[in-house]
Design an enzyme around this catalytic site. Sequence first.
Site, mmCIF file in Angstrom:
data_model
loop_
_atom_site.group_PDB
_atom_site.id
_atom_site.type_symbol
_atom_site.label_atom_id
_atom_site.label_comp_id
_atom_site.label_asym_id
_atom_site.label_seq_id
_atom_site.Cartn_x
_atom_site.Cartn_y
_atom_site.Cartn_z
ATOM 1 N N GLN A 1 27.228 104.488 -63.718
ATOM 2 C CA GLN A 1 27.356 103.462 -64.765
ATOM 3 C C GLN A 1 26.065 103.374 -65.560
ATOM 4 O O GLN A 1 25.030 102.955 -65.034
ATOM 5 C CB GLN A 1 27.672 102.111 -64.108
ATOM 6 C CG GLN A 1 27.767 100.949 -65.082
ATOM 7 C CD GLN A 1 28.236 99.689 -64.388
ATOM 8 O OE1 GLN A 1 29.261 99.695 -63.723
ATOM 9 N NE2 GLN A 1 27.482 98.604 -64.531
ATOM 10 N N SER B 1 22.355 99.324 -67.811
ATOM 11 C CA SER B 1 21.016 98.721 -67.891
ATOM 12 C C SER B 1 20.011 99.668 -68.535
ATOM 13 O O SER B 1 20.079 100.894 -68.379
ATOM 14 C CB SER B 1 20.524 98.342 -66.494
ATOM 15 O OG SER B 1 21.334 97.343 -65.922
ATOM 16 N N GLU C 1 32.437 95.252 -60.828
ATOM 17 C CA GLU C 1 31.186 95.597 -60.146
ATOM 18 C C GLU C 1 30.714 94.443 -59.280
ATOM 19 O O GLU C 1 30.286 94.645 -58.136
ATOM 20 C CB GLU C 1 30.111 95.952 -61.173
ATOM 21 C CG GLU C 1 28.771 96.299 -60.543
ATOM 22 C CD GLU C 1 27.670 96.467 -61.571
ATOM 23 O OE1 GLU C 1 26.730 97.232 -61.311
ATOM 24 O OE2 GLU C 1 27.734 95.809 -62.629
#
Length: 415
Positions: free
Chosen positions: A134, A137, A252
């Site tokens: 993923q 961030s 998540e």
Amino acid sequence: MTRLPITESTGVTEAVEAVEQWIAAEVPESWRTAAAAGPKALRAVRSPADYEQWYPTFARSGLVVPTWLPEYGGLGVGAEVARAIEAALGPLRLYRLNPLGLYNTAAALFSHGSEEQRRRFLPPIVRNEEKWCQLFSEPGAGSDLASLATRAVRDGDGWVITGQKVWTTWANEADFAILLARTDPEQPKHKGITYFLLDMHQPGVQVRPLRQITGEAEFNEVFIDGARVPDAHRVGELNDGWRVSAATLSSERQMVSGSGSGAGSGRMGGSSAARLISLAQETGRWDDPVVRGKVMRLWAQEQVRAWTNARVRAALSAGQSPGAASSIGKVHQATLNQQIQDLMVDLLGTDAIAWPADDPDAMPREVHGMLRSLANGTEGGTTDINKNILGERVLGLPREPDPWKGKPWKDIPRS
């Protein structure tokens, strides 16, 4: 044996019988015997490599994701039958591989993906043939994810991606990534973001490991310089990626919510409160009423966490989005798991202080779990951010003032 003869019309009793027959035929006898004796015995006869080699048998059965339709790799059963199947499989501890694909990626594809995308990507996820990470961030966009700066520029029938991501779990193992990139800097920060599926095996994608205190490197930083994504791998509408990401972020948070969450990856760190009881007995500390009180308080909290997560899973099985409710389990888990692992090390005593330096496997599992649990307050969204979500979306408290709300992203100061 391939997919089990279980369909949406199969009753609970018939489904459980089919699962029991499959277990007898396909799960190695040594695993079944060891599983009945406990996790330690099972680890002695079933290594991670053994499990990964056997895993295609599990995937072909449809039991990995029984509520998914057969064309996606499941059985298409309802929530009641799925719970019965999970109960029958539970004692064997058959955890799911590729959790970021099964939970984070699949959540977005089911909510916003096209049928073509679901048929292309979901079956290989179930079979663990294509692993996922993923890419959300960034160094300057962690807690405030919407301020992300990675750019996606249209080029013909595709997109060119440039930017940097960080704290990416298992990026070093991933074949594909779900990616958020900014496609319109003229819009406010929560708009102008688009959700993509990125091939990690291409020029322009560089993965660098970040070594953890445990000695492992499951987190990574990823540098993207001119990588390409076809427009067919865009999920949802252009500039609507923030709304698409809500499905992933909610899933998540549920995945890292601990007991009862259903993640089952076996890689999130630490032992359960049930292990606290057995460790206290093994070390002779169970006779201390203070220790018993500490252990049982944590055990009771873990049951509460499991029940909370079960409610969220029931909503998911019914086709509903857990939404902000998934933050409840995430916030609870972060503190509770750290308390459990800290007490685990305390019960271990002097064995938790030192071990042979020349043996990479000598670190006690309890110490490893305690060190790994330090990440629980950050992964899946920081505890503080999830508390904000609960305060605003569950309790209805007013949002914090934002002087930059509604302003174009390009005009907002960034670190």
